[in-house]
Design an enzyme around this catalytic site. Structure first.
Site, PDB file in Angstrom:
ATOM      1  N   LYS A  29       0.853  -1.187   0.000  1.00 13.42           N
ATOM      2  CA  LYS A  29       0.000   0.000   0.000  1.00 13.42           C
ATOM      3  C   LYS A  29       0.888   1.235   0.000  1.00 13.42           C
ATOM      4  O   LYS A  29       2.048   1.184   0.412  1.00 13.42           O
ATOM      5  CB  LYS A  29      -0.906   0.010   1.236  1.00 13.42           C
ATOM      6  CG  LYS A  29      -2.178   0.802   1.058  1.00 13.42           C
ATOM      7  CD  LYS A  29      -3.197   0.069   0.203  1.00 13.42           C
ATOM      8  CE  LYS A  29      -4.499   0.860   0.090  1.00 13.42           C
ATOM      9  NZ  LYS A  29      -5.529   0.134  -0.674  1.00 13.42           N
ATOM     10  N   ASP A  68      -6.908   4.543  -4.799  1.00 12.77           N
ATOM     11  CA  ASP A  68      -7.594   4.403  -3.514  1.00 12.77           C
ATOM     12  C   ASP A  68      -8.252   5.756  -3.258  1.00 12.77           C
ATOM     13  O   ASP A  68      -8.463   6.523  -4.210  1.00 12.77           O
ATOM     14  CB  ASP A  68      -6.600   4.014  -2.404  1.00 12.77           C
ATOM     15  CG  ASP A  68      -7.281   3.544  -1.122  1.00 12.77           C
ATOM     16  OD1 ASP A  68      -7.731   2.390  -1.077  1.00 12.77           O
ATOM     17  OD2 ASP A  68      -7.375   4.337  -0.164  1.00 12.77           O
TER      18      ASP A  68
END
Length: 445
Positions: free
Chosen positions: A126, A166
């Site tokens: 991430k 995201d």
């Protein structure tokens, strides 16, 4: 937790001080694993959990850029490459002022297990930045993205690390990031980023995938009990990409979605959310949800309230982490909620999850229910690798099949480890066993 797991968790707390979201994500997994560790003592002997809790690589870097006023601004960039035990690191980039290392680590840790559940050959990672895209011009966003990629490019690649979008990172940002990567590397390496535009290497259904997948998973839970979305009253938090397409698929399955929200408040539309109006406001004009009521007389707007006060049969939290707390969970249960499926990453607090469990509500954790996004990213990587492009129908069929498979895995693993119907236990145990077996197979690396 048993003593062995508690000892490992204590070390995680000591080595990662102040990272409360990461601690929460680790604890949520550990609370399910005692029966697995008892059944597989080799996992404890080989310190599999200790290895999985330590990221393979953590990258933090400066992102300088120039705004429209000619002023230099400095942001901080992150990429946590958590685990490549199943494949190249895979996970999104988040641009939001709340971003810090602890949040990126929690998201990366969740991503390991989520990606394992898909059955696709992808690891977990991430990234992101504390940059806030709200109110910025296109030129400012381009300048920031180009500076961000000028450092990030050296750490990513289609066989190494494949970021996606995201919160705060959509098709526009992916375009600027990919353009800078191509410029620096002199390679048209389509598989290095997912969530790309359809005309330059993207995949049909990728935009819709996380929201669609959440509804597909919830529908599988209902079907396993002889029920469906048809005629159900649904509340969806958020109004970004995940929420919009959760609304769309729920409506296609016959539900009436009556509420959605943003950071300022929520709307209630008893006639059912006007999806095309919502898309126009959020995807085209990037306006606040409050403007919905100006065009829709049947709707009301509540500022700074809790969307979870709205009565519903099915709740889909699709906004951000820890948005649904214990009080909200109690209210939902009192108002008759029957299904909760997490479209966001860890949107329910631990105490809220316990409320749902105690009330025997069908509850789908994010690592299972929102895995459709990363699964379709992997499908985009497949298309890039083969220089192919699939139809919408075929890609959606693949997504639906993947979500059915995740549901079956979670249900079977919950049964195996003595918690039938508990999808949290099922998701954690099924993904952990797969990861642990791969860790042992590859040796001490």
């Amino acid at each position: 937790m048993d003593t062995h797991l508690q000892d490992i968790y204590d070390v995680v707390l000591r080595r990662n001080p102040g990272e409360s979201e990461f601690h929460q994500a680790v604890l949520e997994v550990f609370e399910s694993l005692a029966p697995v560790v008892r059944k597989h003592p080799e996992f404890a002997e080989s310190k599999v959990l200790e290895r999985l809790c330590e990221p393979e690589r953590q990258i933090i870097f400066r992102v300088p850029w120039v705004n429209d006023a000619g002023e230099i601004e400095i942001n901080r960039g992150f990429r946590v490459e958590f685990s490549s035990i199943l494949g190249p690191y895979k996970g999104g980039l988040r641009f939001h002022p709340s971003v810090n290392l602890g949040i990126i680590k929690f998201l990366g840790f969740e991503q390991i297990f989520k990606n394992a559940l898909t059955g696709m050959p992808i690891g977990g990672g991430k990234g992101g930045s504390d940059f806030d895209p709200k109110g910025r011009s296109d030129r400012e966003i381009m300048a920031f993205c180009q500076s961000f990629m000028t450092e990030l490019y050296r750490h990513i690649g289609e066989y190494t690390d494949v970021p996606a979008g995201d919160i705060g990172v959509g098709g526009r940002e992916i375009g600027y990031l990919f353009g800078q990567y191509k410029r620096i590397t002199n390679r048209y390496e389509s598989g290095v980023l997912t969530g790309k535009g359809l005309g330059w290497g993207g995949s049909l259904v990728r935009k819709e995938a996380t929201g669609y997948g959440t509804v597909f998973f919830a529908d599988e839970m209902l079907r396993s009990r002889g029920d469906s979305f048809d005629g159900k009253r649904v509340v969806v938090s958020g109004s970004g990409n995940v929420a919009i397409y959760a609304v769309e698929k729920a409506q296609q399955l016959g539900a009436r979605v009556v509420a959605c929200s943003d950071s300022g408040g929520y709307i209630v539309d008893e006639a059912g959310i006007d999806l095309e109006l919502l898309k126009e406001l959020k995807e085209v004009h990037r306006e606040r949800i409050s403007t919905y009521v100006e065009r829709r007389p049947s709707a009301t707007y509540v500022a700074d309230g809790s969307i979870w006060d709205v009565e519903c049969d099915i709740a889909l939290p699709c906004a951000t982490q820890n948005e649904l707390d214990e009080d909200a969970a109690v209210t939902l249960v009192k108002n008759g909620v029957r299904v909760v499926a997490e479209g966001a990453n860890m949107p329910s607090t631990p105490s809220a999850t316990r409320v749902f469990s105690d009330a025997e509500i069908l509850f789908a954790p994010g690592k299972a229910a929102n895995a459709g996004g990363v699964a379709t990213s992997a499908l985009e990587m497949q298309q890039n690798a083969s220089r192919d492009s699939w139809t919408h129908e075929y890609t959606e069929e693949r997504l639906a099949g993947i979500m059915r498979g995740i549901h079956e895995r979670c249900a079977a693993s919950a049964d195996e480890y003595g918690a039938p119907g508990n999808y949290v236990v099922g998701a954690n145990t099924s993904s952990f066993v797969q990861l642990a077996e791969a860790v042992l197979a590859l040796g001490v690396i």
